[in-house]
Scaffold this active site. Structure first.
Site, mmCIF file in Angstrom:
data_model
loop_
_atom_site.group_PDB
_atom_site.id
_atom_site.type_symbol
_atom_site.label_atom_id
_atom_site.label_comp_id
_atom_site.label_asym_id
_atom_site.label_seq_id
_atom_site.Cartn_x
_atom_site.Cartn_y
_atom_site.Cartn_z
ATOM 1 N N LEU A 252 0.823 -1.208 0.000
ATOM 2 C CA LEU A 252 0.000 0.000 0.000
ATOM 3 C C LEU A 252 0.858 1.260 0.000
ATOM 4 C CD1 LEU A 252 -2.902 -0.999 2.411
ATOM 5 C CD2 LEU A 252 -3.063 -0.544 -0.041
ATOM 6 N N ARG B 126 2.076 1.660 -3.589
ATOM 7 C CA ARG B 126 0.994 2.013 -4.508
ATOM 8 C C ARG B 126 0.455 3.408 -4.245
ATOM 9 N NH1 ARG B 126 -4.659 -1.071 -4.419
ATOM 10 N NH2 ARG B 126 -5.160 0.618 -3.017
ATOM 11 N N GLU B 127 0.181 3.731 -2.995
ATOM 12 C CA GLU B 127 -0.485 4.992 -2.668
ATOM 13 C C GLU B 127 0.483 6.164 -2.505
ATOM 14 O OE1 GLU B 127 -3.739 5.216 -2.806
ATOM 15 O OE2 GLU B 127 -4.022 3.064 -3.039
ATOM 16 N N CYS B 128 1.614 5.945 -1.862
ATOM 17 C CA CYS B 128 2.530 7.055 -1.560
ATOM 18 C C CYS B 128 3.565 7.266 -2.656
ATOM 19 C CB CYS B 128 3.222 6.824 -0.217
ATOM 20 S SG CYS B 128 2.064 6.785 1.166
ATOM 21 N N TYR C 285 0.202 10.183 -2.632
ATOM 22 C CA TYR C 285 -0.619 10.462 -1.456
ATOM 23 C C TYR C 285 0.243 10.416 -0.202
ATOM 24 C CZ TYR C 285 -4.595 9.724 -4.532
ATOM 25 O OH TYR C 285 -5.497 9.831 -5.546
#
Length: 195
Positions: free
Chosen positions: A19, A22-24, A29
């Site tokens: 995660l 993928r996200e940061c 994000y």
């Protein structure tokens, strides 16, 4: 304010690093922590879960990801018409942004009908209006999956000047399948038609 959502339990030592990547690292994000407060009258809780002597906590820590101005896709306080245009034009490895928006709005209509998210529901109205106006195939934009909850027939609030032409409504925004969207696919790509 209140932010509605659904919490998922993440298991396994590979989940959080995945995660984070993928996200940061890829999505831009930032990781944030908060306390998640389950809704008392959840349709998913049994009678035994909702009793006062239940072992379900009143709240628990949760991780979420939020975009900031350092994100390259940040629109900030852009007008809703500009945000709707970006949603119509963009897609990523997980699908089209239209699908993300309509699934999010559909979740809210179905599971949190008491919520009044003017920003989300106005975006939903504008995007559905543009899909109808441009005669695009909503099933294609949704990745061939079933359509989410039906849209509102009118925008949740008065639109700003100039938005009325794009959001002419009053009728359900469902249309028969067409191949209009495939005409936008570059000719060097394989075209798959769901007939």
């Amino acid at each position: 304010g209140i932010v509605w959502g659904r919490a998922f339990e993440v298991r396994g030592e590979a989940a959080l690093p995945y995660l984070d990547t993928r996200e940061c690292k890829l999505g831009g994000y930032h990781l944030q922590f908060t306390n998640f407060h389950p809704r008392q009258s959840s349709p998913y809780s049994s009678d035994s879960e909702s009793s006062e002597d239940s072992s379900t906590p009143l709240s628990f820590p949760a991780v979420f990801y939020v975009a900031t101005p350092s994100n390259r896709h940040w629109l900030g306080d852009a007008p809703l018409t500009e945000i709707a245009s970006q949603i119509m034009e963009c897609s990523g490895p997980s699908g089209h942004n239209v699908e993300y928006l309509l699934r999010l709005a559909g979740f809210m209509h179905e599971f949190v009908p008491e919520a009044s998210d003017e920003h989300l529901f106005t975006l939903e109205f504008l995007v559905r209006s543009r899909i109808k106006q441009q005669n695009l195939c909503i099933k294609t934009l949704m990745g061939g999956a079933p359509l989410p909850a039906s849209p509102p027939r009118t925008p949740p609030h008065e639109l700003e000047d100039g938005e009325g032409e794009e959001a002419a409504g009053g009728e359900p925004m469902v249309r028969p399948d067409s191949f209009q969207y495939t005409s936008r696919v570059p000719p060097k790509k394989l075209r798959c038609l769901n007939i």
